[in-house]
Structures are given as C-alpha cells and as structure tokens.
Design a protein around this motif. Structure first.
Motif, mmCIF file in Angstrom:
data_model
loop_
_atom_site.group_PDB
_atom_site.id
_atom_site.type_symbol
_atom_site.label_atom_id
_atom_site.label_comp_id
_atom_site.label_asym_id
_atom_site.label_seq_id
_atom_site.Cartn_x
_atom_site.Cartn_y
_atom_site.Cartn_z
ATOM 1 N N ILE A 20 0.829 -1.208 0.000
ATOM 2 C CA ILE A 20 0.000 0.000 0.000
ATOM 3 C C ILE A 20 0.862 1.256 0.000
ATOM 4 O O ILE A 20 0.600 2.200 -0.753
ATOM 5 C CB ILE A 20 -0.986 0.006 1.190
ATOM 6 N N ASP A 21 1.897 1.298 0.811
ATOM 7 C CA ASP A 21 2.756 2.488 0.855
ATOM 8 C C ASP A 21 3.465 2.711 -0.482
ATOM 9 O O ASP A 21 3.583 3.849 -0.946
ATOM 10 C CB ASP A 21 3.768 2.380 1.989
ATOM 11 N N THR A 22 3.927 1.637 -1.108
ATOM 12 C CA THR A 22 4.570 1.754 -2.419
ATOM 13 C C THR A 22 3.567 2.230 -3.461
ATOM 14 O O THR A 22 3.852 3.119 -4.268
ATOM 15 C CB THR A 22 5.196 0.407 -2.830
ATOM 16 N N PHE A 23 2.372 1.634 -3.432
ATOM 17 C CA PHE A 23 1.297 2.024 -4.343
ATOM 18 C C PHE A 23 0.962 3.506 -4.207
ATOM 19 O O PHE A 23 0.917 4.247 -5.200
ATOM 20 C CB PHE A 23 0.070 1.154 -4.054
ATOM 21 N N ALA A 38 3.559 -2.155 -7.392
ATOM 22 C CA ALA A 38 3.822 -2.178 -5.951
ATOM 23 C C ALA A 38 3.939 -3.605 -5.440
ATOM 24 O O ALA A 38 4.794 -3.897 -4.595
ATOM 25 C CB ALA A 38 2.706 -1.438 -5.205
ATOM 26 N N MET A 39 3.097 -4.499 -5.945
ATOM 27 C CA MET A 39 3.207 -5.904 -5.528
ATOM 28 C C MET A 39 4.517 -6.519 -6.001
ATOM 29 O O MET A 39 5.170 -7.252 -5.259
ATOM 30 C CB MET A 39 2.014 -6.716 -6.051
ATOM 31 N N THR A 40 4.914 -6.212 -7.229
ATOM 32 C CA THR A 40 6.184 -6.719 -7.747
ATOM 33 C C THR A 40 7.335 -6.202 -6.903
ATOM 34 O O THR A 40 8.222 -6.965 -6.498
ATOM 35 C CB THR A 40 6.369 -6.308 -9.219
ATOM 36 N N SER A 41 7.316 -4.913 -6.613
ATOM 37 C CA SER A 41 8.361 -4.299 -5.796
ATOM 38 C C SER A 41 8.447 -4.929 -4.410
ATOM 39 O O SER A 41 9.540 -5.078 -3.853
ATOM 40 C CB SER A 41 8.089 -2.796 -5.673
ATOM 41 N N ALA A 42 7.293 -5.313 -3.867
ATOM 42 C CA ALA A 42 7.249 -5.912 -2.529
ATOM 43 C C ALA A 42 7.580 -7.403 -2.543
ATOM 44 O O ALA A 42 7.618 -8.029 -1.490
ATOM 45 C CB ALA A 42 5.866 -5.701 -1.913
ATOM 46 N N GLY A 43 7.817 -7.953 -3.712
ATOM 47 C CA GLY A 43 8.206 -9.354 -3.797
ATOM 48 C C GLY A 43 7.052 -10.340 -3.692
ATOM 49 O O GLY A 43 7.259 -11.504 -3.347
ATOM 50 N N VAL A 44 5.828 -9.899 -4.013
ATOM 51 C CA VAL A 44 4.690 -10.813 -3.988
ATOM 52 C C VAL A 44 4.914 -11.880 -5.052
ATOM 53 O O VAL A 44 5.270 -11.577 -6.190
ATOM 54 C CB VAL A 44 3.362 -10.055 -4.224
ATOM 55 N N ASP A 45 4.706 -13.134 -4.671
ATOM 56 C CA ASP A 45 4.886 -14.269 -5.568
ATOM 57 C C ASP A 45 4.047 -14.069 -6.836
ATOM 58 O O ASP A 45 2.901 -13.607 -6.754
ATOM 59 C CB ASP A 45 4.451 -15.543 -4.843
ATOM 60 N N PRO A 46 4.587 -14.423 -8.004
ATOM 61 C CA PRO A 46 3.847 -14.219 -9.247
ATOM 62 C C PRO A 46 2.446 -14.852 -9.271
ATOM 63 O O PRO A 46 1.510 -14.260 -9.815
ATOM 64 C CB PRO A 46 4.741 -14.855 -10.309
ATOM 65 N N GLU A 47 2.275 -16.007 -8.688
ATOM 66 C CA GLU A 47 0.956 -16.636 -8.665
ATOM 67 C C GLU A 47 -0.022 -15.827 -7.803
ATOM 68 O O GLU A 47 -1.175 -15.616 -8.180
ATOM 69 C CB GLU A 47 1.045 -18.067 -8.149
ATOM 70 N N ASP A 48 0.432 -15.366 -6.649
ATOM 71 C CA ASP A 48 -0.418 -14.538 -5.787
ATOM 72 C C ASP A 48 -0.685 -13.188 -6.438
ATOM 73 O O ASP A 48 -1.798 -12.657 -6.365
ATOM 74 C CB ASP A 48 0.221 -14.360 -4.412
#
Length: 149
Positions: free
Chosen positions: A49-52, A121-131
């Motif tokens: 959220i903060d990155t977004f 933001a999710m990519t930057s935070a390292g969220v798994d590609p499937e998630d």
C-alpha cells in the motif's frame, strides 16, 4: 470531488479483493498458508500500500485527483481492505465498488494507470507471481463497477 474520487479509486483498486475469500487458493486449508501470510502479513500489505500510494502520488496523470484526500485515513482504509480480503485479521468498513464510484466518470485509462501502480507495488514488494496474478485478476473483475459511472 477530487477527494471523493481518490478515495473511490483506492477503494476500487482494492475493494474487490474481498472476492478472494471465495477462492480456495486464497485461504489456508490443511496447513497451507493463507494469501495474507504468503504476501507477508500486515507488514507485507503495508509495504504494498505504501509503495502504491507513493507511485500514484508521483504520477502526474492521476495525482491531481488526490490533492484533497486525507491520505492517512485513505491509507488505513486500503490497508484494512487488503488485509481482510487476503485472509488477515483486519476489517474493512467501506462502500461497495459500485456505490463508491457513482458519478465519478472514471475512464479506462485511469483504471489502467491505477491498476498498473498496484501491480508494480506488488512486484516491488516481492509478492509471488501466482499470488500477484490472483490479486490482479480480482482487480480486473471490478472493472465494470468502477469505469464509466
């Protein structure tokens, strides 16, 4: 009007995540980690959220919509919404996507820009590609409740 639009866009970007509860992939079952746990629990949600919010605020194509927004309140709503939608302990108390976007006239372009910032933001935070794909699929599913109302 700008304050309402920003609040609505953020809610839009995340509100449909509550649909994740329907997916067996999202919830822990038989010892499997929930989506909330897989994305880093509250710290992970907060990072996304903060990155977004930082990237949206820096984007001259959409940031003018947010000039009158109480960002602390908005940030809290977004964190609660994503936390709850991914199986965490938070409770989101905001409007439905359709109710939140009535009269805003959000364009296809604006929807795409906001969704793109959330994906980055999710990519930057390292969220798994499937998630990441699961969450972005839900965001895409909210399109008709957000665009053009």
């Amino acid at each position: 009007m700008r304050k309402r639009w920003f609040l609505g866009m953020g809610v839009a970007a995340l509100g449909g995540l509550s649909m994740l509860f329907v997916s067996s992939e999202s919830m822990a079952g038989g010892g499997e980690a929930s989506l909330f746990e897989r994305i880093g629990e509250l710290d992970g949600v907060t990072t996304v959220i903060d990155t977004f919010l930082g990237s949206v605020g820096a984007d001259d194509r959409v940031n003018v919509r947010f000039v009158n927004t109480d960002m602390a309140v908005f940030r809290g709503h977004m964190i609660d919404q994503v936390c709850e939608a991914t199986g965490g302990p938070c409770t989101y108390k905001g409007k439905t996507m359709l109710d939140a976007h009535q009269g805003m006239g959000i364009s296809e372009e604006e929807f795409g820009i906001i969704a793109g910032h959330f994906a980055a933001a999710m990519t930057s935070a390292g969220v798994d590609p499937e998630d990441h794909a699961t969450i972005m699929g839900v965001l895409g599913g909210m399109h008709d409740d957000i665009v053009g109302h």
